[in-house]
Design a protein around this motif. Structure first.
Motif, PDB file in Angstrom:
ATOM      1  N   VAL A 196       1.680  14.875 -12.450  1.00 11.16           N
ATOM      2  CA  VAL A 196       1.266  13.659 -11.492  1.00 11.16           C
ATOM      3  C   VAL A 196       2.765  12.821 -11.457  1.00 11.16           C
ATOM      4  O   VAL A 196       3.402  12.638 -12.036  1.00 11.16           O
ATOM      5  CB  VAL A 196       0.125  12.808 -12.122  1.00 11.16           C
ATOM      6  N   HIS A 197       2.693  12.319 -10.052  1.00 11.96           N
ATOM      7  CA  HIS A 197       3.669  11.352  -9.382  1.00 11.96           C
ATOM      8  C   HIS A 197       3.071  10.170  -9.028  1.00 11.96           C
ATOM      9  O   HIS A 197       2.143  10.285  -8.225  1.00 11.96           O
ATOM     10  CB  HIS A 197       4.504  12.179  -8.537  1.00 11.96           C
ATOM     11  N   LEU A 198       3.674   9.010  -9.190  1.00  8.66           N
ATOM     12  CA  LEU A 198       2.931   7.809  -8.740  1.00  8.66           C
ATOM     13  C   LEU A 198       3.649   7.640  -7.168  1.00  8.66           C
ATOM     14  O   LEU A 198       4.215   8.175  -6.688  1.00  8.66           O
ATOM     15  CB  LEU A 198       3.869   6.756  -9.448  1.00  8.66           C
ATOM     16  N   THR A 199       2.415   7.131  -6.739  1.00  9.41           N
ATOM     17  CA  THR A 199       2.488   6.689  -4.891  1.00  9.41           C
ATOM     18  C   THR A 199       3.271   5.256  -5.346  1.00  9.41           C
ATOM     19  O   THR A 199       3.497   4.814  -5.951  1.00  9.41           O
ATOM     20  CB  THR A 199       1.244   6.614  -4.551  1.00  9.41           C
ATOM     21  N   PRO A 200       3.886   4.908  -3.775  1.00 12.79           N
ATOM     22  CA  PRO A 200       4.488   3.642  -4.041  1.00 12.79           C
ATOM     23  C   PRO A 200       3.517   2.475  -4.625  1.00 12.79           C
ATOM     24  O   PRO A 200       3.980   1.749  -5.174  1.00 12.79           O
ATOM     25  CB  PRO A 200       4.745   3.422  -2.386  1.00 12.79           C
ATOM     26  N   HIS A 226     -10.967  10.612 -14.988  1.00 14.67           N
ATOM     27  CA  HIS A 226     -12.177  10.018 -14.682  1.00 14.67           C
ATOM     28  C   HIS A 226     -11.804   8.257 -14.629  1.00 14.67           C
ATOM     29  O   HIS A 226     -12.110   7.850 -13.512  1.00 14.67           O
ATOM     30  CB  HIS A 226     -13.258  10.257 -15.477  1.00 14.67           C
ATOM     31  N   ALA A 227     -11.063   7.890 -15.608  1.00 22.80           N
ATOM     32  CA  ALA A 227     -10.742   6.263 -15.611  1.00 22.80           C
ATOM     33  C   ALA A 227      -9.844   6.086 -14.628  1.00 22.80           C
ATOM     34  O   ALA A 227     -10.011   5.089 -13.871  1.00 22.80           O
ATOM     35  CB  ALA A 227     -10.045   6.325 -16.894  1.00 22.80           C
ATOM     36  N   ILE A 228      -8.773   6.993 -14.293  1.00 24.74           N
ATOM     37  CA  ILE A 228      -7.958   6.574 -13.104  1.00 24.74           C
ATOM     38  C   ILE A 228      -8.408   6.764 -11.970  1.00 24.74           C
ATOM     39  O   ILE A 228      -8.506   5.818 -10.912  1.00 24.74           O
ATOM     40  CB  ILE A 228      -6.650   7.594 -13.184  1.00 24.74           C
ATOM     41  N   ARG A 229      -9.435   7.716 -11.608  1.00 23.88           N
ATOM     42  CA  ARG A 229     -10.038   7.862 -10.207  1.00 23.88           C
ATOM     43  C   ARG A 229     -10.882   6.654  -9.900  1.00 23.88           C
ATOM     44  O   ARG A 229     -10.960   6.070  -8.882  1.00 23.88           O
ATOM     45  CB  ARG A 229     -11.043   9.141 -10.226  1.00 23.88           C
ATOM     46  N   LYS A 230     -11.733   6.067 -11.016  1.00 25.91           N
ATOM     47  CA  LYS A 230     -12.575   4.679 -10.794  1.00 25.91           C
ATOM     48  C   LYS A 230     -11.640   3.725 -10.653  1.00 25.91           C
ATOM     49  O   LYS A 230     -12.136   2.763  -9.760  1.00 25.91           O
ATOM     50  CB  LYS A 230     -13.398   4.468 -12.537  1.00 25.91           C
ATOM     51  N   LEU A 231     -10.470   3.603 -11.284  1.00 23.11           N
ATOM     52  CA  LEU A 231      -9.487   2.572 -10.983  1.00 23.11           C
ATOM     53  C   LEU A 231      -8.999   2.483  -9.573  1.00 23.11           C
ATOM     54  O   LEU A 231      -8.882   1.437  -8.719  1.00 23.11           O
ATOM     55  CB  LEU A 231      -8.127   2.572 -11.941  1.00 23.11           C
ATOM     56  N   GLU A 232      -8.711   3.852  -9.122  1.00 21.82           N
ATOM     57  CA  GLU A 232      -8.273   4.106  -7.535  1.00 21.82           C
ATOM     58  C   GLU A 232      -9.635   3.513  -6.708  1.00 21.82           C
ATOM     59  O   GLU A 232      -9.199   2.847  -5.638  1.00 21.82           O
ATOM     60  CB  GLU A 232      -7.810   5.502  -7.387  1.00 21.82           C
ATOM     61  N   ALA A 233     -10.675   3.856  -7.039  1.00 17.90           N
ATOM     62  CA  ALA A 233     -11.806   3.661  -6.130  1.00 17.90           C
ATOM     63  C   ALA A 233     -12.027   2.074  -6.056  1.00 17.90           C
ATOM     64  O   ALA A 233     -12.265   1.430  -5.073  1.00 17.90           O
ATOM     65  CB  ALA A 233     -13.157   4.384  -6.564  1.00 17.90           C
ATOM     66  N   THR A 234     -11.716   1.484  -7.187  1.00 13.21           N
ATOM     67  CA  THR A 234     -11.964   0.032  -7.418  1.00 13.21           C
ATOM     68  C   THR A 234     -10.817  -0.795  -6.546  1.00 13.21           C
ATOM     69  O   THR A 234     -11.267  -1.702  -5.833  1.00 13.21           O
ATOM     70  CB  THR A 234     -12.043  -0.645  -8.770  1.00 13.21           C
ATOM     71  N   LEU A 235      -9.530  -0.229  -6.684  1.00 13.12           N
ATOM     72  CA  LEU A 235      -8.434  -0.483  -6.037  1.00 13.12           C
ATOM     73  C   LEU A 235      -8.353  -0.504  -4.531  1.00 13.12           C
ATOM     74  O   LEU A 235      -7.670  -0.983  -3.864  1.00 13.12           O
ATOM     75  CB  LEU A 235      -7.344  -0.246  -6.666  1.00 13.12           C
ATOM     76  N   ARG A 236      -9.253   0.734  -4.199  1.00 17.07           N
ATOM     77  CA  ARG A 236      -9.323   1.363  -2.680  1.00 17.07           C
ATOM     78  C   ARG A 236      -7.954   1.663  -2.325  1.00 17.07           C
ATOM     79  O   ARG A 236      -7.531   1.487  -1.099  1.00 17.07           O
ATOM     80  CB  ARG A 236      -9.669   0.227  -1.851  1.00 17.07           C
ATOM     81  N   THR A 237      -7.160   2.292  -3.222  1.00 17.44           N
ATOM     82  CA  THR A 237      -5.926   2.957  -2.799  1.00 17.44           C
ATOM     83  C   THR A 237      -5.655   4.228  -3.812  1.00 17.44           C
ATOM     84  O   THR A 237      -6.051   4.099  -5.021  1.00 17.44           O
ATOM     85  CB  THR A 237      -4.684   1.791  -3.247  1.00 17.44           C
ATOM     86  N   VAL A 238      -4.752   4.895  -3.409  1.00 24.31           N
ATOM     87  CA  VAL A 238      -4.293   6.188  -4.300  1.00 24.31           C
ATOM     88  C   VAL A 238      -3.251   5.757  -5.071  1.00 24.31           C
ATOM     89  O   VAL A 238      -2.020   5.436  -4.837  1.00 24.31           O
ATOM     90  CB  VAL A 238      -4.131   7.352  -3.686  1.00 24.31           C
ATOM     91  N   LEU A 239      -3.102   5.904  -6.488  1.00 22.61           N
ATOM     92  CA  LEU A 239      -2.170   5.532  -7.513  1.00 22.61           C
ATOM     93  C   LEU A 239      -1.184   7.148  -7.894  1.00 22.61           C
ATOM     94  O   LEU A 239      -0.125   6.748  -8.093  1.00 22.61           O
ATOM     95  CB  LEU A 239      -2.617   4.844  -8.607  1.00 22.61           C
ATOM     96  N   PHE A 240      -1.937   7.996  -7.773  1.00 22.44           N
ATOM     97  CA  PHE A 240      -0.931   9.113  -8.183  1.00 22.44           C
ATOM     98  C   PHE A 240      -1.042  10.334  -7.041  1.00 22.44           C
ATOM     99  O   PHE A 240      -2.292  10.512  -6.433  1.00 22.44           O
ATOM    100  CB  PHE A 240      -1.614   9.770  -9.462  1.00 22.44           C
ATOM    101  N   GLY A 295       1.160   3.003  -6.790  1.00 22.72           N
ATOM    102  CA  GLY A 295       1.077   3.368  -8.321  1.00 22.72           C
ATOM    103  C   GLY A 295       2.443   2.648  -8.983  1.00 22.72           C
ATOM    104  O   GLY A 295       2.660   2.128 -10.054  1.00 22.72           O
ATOM    105  N   GLU A 296       3.723   2.768  -8.216  1.00 29.26           N
ATOM    106  CA  GLU A 296       4.635   2.415  -8.518  1.00 29.26           C
ATOM    107  C   GLU A 296       4.789   0.747  -8.879  1.00 29.26           C
ATOM    108  O   GLU A 296       5.204   0.292  -9.852  1.00 29.26           O
ATOM    109  CB  GLU A 296       6.231   2.617  -7.819  1.00 29.26           C
ATOM    110  N   ASN A 297       4.304   0.262  -7.864  1.00 30.08           N
ATOM    111  CA  ASN A 297       3.970  -1.355  -7.881  1.00 30.08           C
ATOM    112  C   ASN A 297       3.211  -1.687  -9.159  1.00 30.08           C
ATOM    113  O   ASN A 297       3.460  -2.606  -9.840  1.00 30.08           O
ATOM    114  CB  ASN A 297       3.685  -1.757  -6.581  1.00 30.08           C
ATOM    115  N   LEU A 298       2.015  -1.048  -9.326  1.00 26.92           N
ATOM    116  CA  LEU A 298       1.182  -1.376 -10.282  1.00 26.92           C
ATOM    117  C   LEU A 298       1.880  -1.192 -11.628  1.00 26.92           C
ATOM    118  O   LEU A 298       1.696  -2.012 -12.645  1.00 26.92           O
ATOM    119  CB  LEU A 298      -0.080  -0.618 -10.137  1.00 26.92           C
ATOM    120  N   MET A 299       2.585   0.033 -11.600  1.00 25.76           N
ATOM    121  CA  MET A 299       3.218   0.462 -13.141  1.00 25.76           C
ATOM    122  C   MET A 299       4.242  -0.897 -13.478  1.00 25.76           C
ATOM    123  O   MET A 299       4.392  -1.027 -14.473  1.00 25.76           O
ATOM    124  CB  MET A 299       3.851   1.743 -12.957  1.00 25.76           C
ATOM    125  N   ARG A 300       4.942  -1.423 -12.449  1.00 26.44           N
ATOM    126  CA  ARG A 300       6.109  -2.221 -12.938  1.00 26.44           C
ATOM    127  C   ARG A 300       5.265  -3.584 -13.550  1.00 26.44           C
ATOM    128  O   ARG A 300       5.604  -3.987 -14.596  1.00 26.44           O
ATOM    129  CB  ARG A 300       6.653  -2.809 -11.838  1.00 26.44           C
TER     130      ARG A 300
END
Length: 193
Positions: free
Chosen positions: A59-63, A38-52, A65-70
């Protein structure tokens, strides 16, 4: 935008990205997998991008998501280090720079004894012939020969050195008094190795 994102959502993202699993992230954070999701879906909605990219049990990071993880991974590492330093639980890191010859011949042979005497310190040593850059916060100490090139630093002399001019025996025979040295060619090296 950052004020709209709870730090708990970023922490859930970082843990899931590092472990590759919402379930493992939930265990680490003492939450339910549903809460992490739920926390990650909320984060993705706020950022308007898919992270996983979500798969059956992983789960695998999208590009994105990889950028944010760095950035998030580095930020949480820095935060952990800061908390450890403030809490005085972990070792205090001292980043030292010196010339390679000084590091190899003088500093390194004495380092084990120093660390044994100061167990709360951790020393990270870098050696090269460039001067340290303090503005980038790369080093805490630079051990140099001669005058330092950095401004706004505290200078602590470690030792004095006696410098003696040397010459060939034939040239020495022509030098009778100190003033005779003024007529000779002086070879001076500023190389710091």
């Amino acid at each position: 935008m950052l004020s709209n994102i709870p730090i708990s959502s970023i922490k859930a993202f970082e843990a899931a990205a590092r472990t590759g699993s919402f379930r493992d992230a939930a265990k680490e954070l003492h939450l339910t997998p549903s809460a992490v999701s739920h926390a990650i879906r909320k984060l993705e909605a706020t950022l308007r991008t898919v992270l996983f990219e979500r798969k059956a049990r992983a789960v695998h990071l999208t590009p994105a998501g990889e950028n944010l993880m760095r950035h998030a991974g580095a930020a949480f590492d820095q935060l952990r280090r800061g908390l450890e330093e403030v809490a005085a639980r972990g070792p205090q890191l001292v980043r030292v720079h010196s010339a390679p010859s000084f590091a190899a011949q003088w500093l390194t042979p004495r380092l084990a004894q120093f660390l044994a005497a100061h167990p709360k310190l951790e020393v990270r040593l870098a050696a090269n012939t460039d001067y340290a850059r303090f503005k980038n916060d790369d080093f805490d100490i630079d051990i140099v020969y001669g005058e330092p090139h950095a401004e706004g630093v505290e200078i602590v002399p470690l030792a004095e050195e006696t410098v003696t001019p040397l010459c060939s025996p034939a040239l020495a025979a022509t030098i009778r008094r100190p003033a005779d040295l003024l007529e000779q060619t002086l070879i001076r090296s500023d190389v710091k190795q």
